[in-house]
Design a protein around this motif. Sequence first.
Motif: not given
Length: 277
Positions: A34-45
């Motif tokens: 919830a505190f990460k960018t959209r790209r970071a959510i998918f690249s490093d969940p």
Amino acid sequence: MRPNIKPGRIAVHIALILYTILAIGPIFLIIINAFKTRRAIFSDPLGFPDARTFTTIGFDQVFAKSDFGLYFVNSLTVTLVSLGLIILIGAMAAWALTEYRFTGNTIIALYLAIGIMVPIRLGSVSILRMMVDLNLVNTLTALILIYVAQGLPLAILILGEFIQQIPKDLRDAARCDGVSEYRIFGSIILPLITPAIATVAVFTMVPIWNDLWFPLILAPGDGKQTVTLGVQQFIGQYVTDWNAVLASLTLAIAPILILYLLFSRYLVRGLTSGAVK
């Protein structure tokens, strides 16, 4: 000398650890993402947010595009009022059923047991019709009444079992001193069943806060929606905005976690504070 560690005990601990990971894992993933960018959510969940990936844009969108504060107040009101009534009425009913013998005592106890076994959702149509006749649709009162009726059977069962463990001599001694039944209940019984009250609170508040069914059919109108219903509508509207979705889920999870930890603390304190001798 090596301690004698039984294989069965090791297996139990391993099973509990695995279950804990299974239960906490999804909540952990929701909160950190919830505190990460959209790209970071998918690249490093599985990674924690850092200076490069940290963002609160999801929370900004939730508060800007939904009335989340109202949802929170509605859920908190329904949960706390329902919980208070369940504990108060449940404790009085458990005291009456265990302390006094009267005509219909066994029948009432059996009726309450049936209330535990039969899901209340089976009567949704009749409940909705009754709320319409009482003009309680789209009110928090309807939800409170339903949750109190849903939680009372289990509360009475748990509290009754604890009350039966209190020595009868203690109550008889108070009566010999001229103490009224109300005073015995309020000053002797309630303090001694604190662990049971905490247990009832823990087992009751989680289903009330997480319930979606009855808010959906009894209070779907604007201004009366609970957190669960409000978040569901928000997710449906912003299904592709994962920052907002995870932020809304985090906001929905956080209060019940805090309440659970609070009541669990009182549960442990009540269990270790002393016993009747």
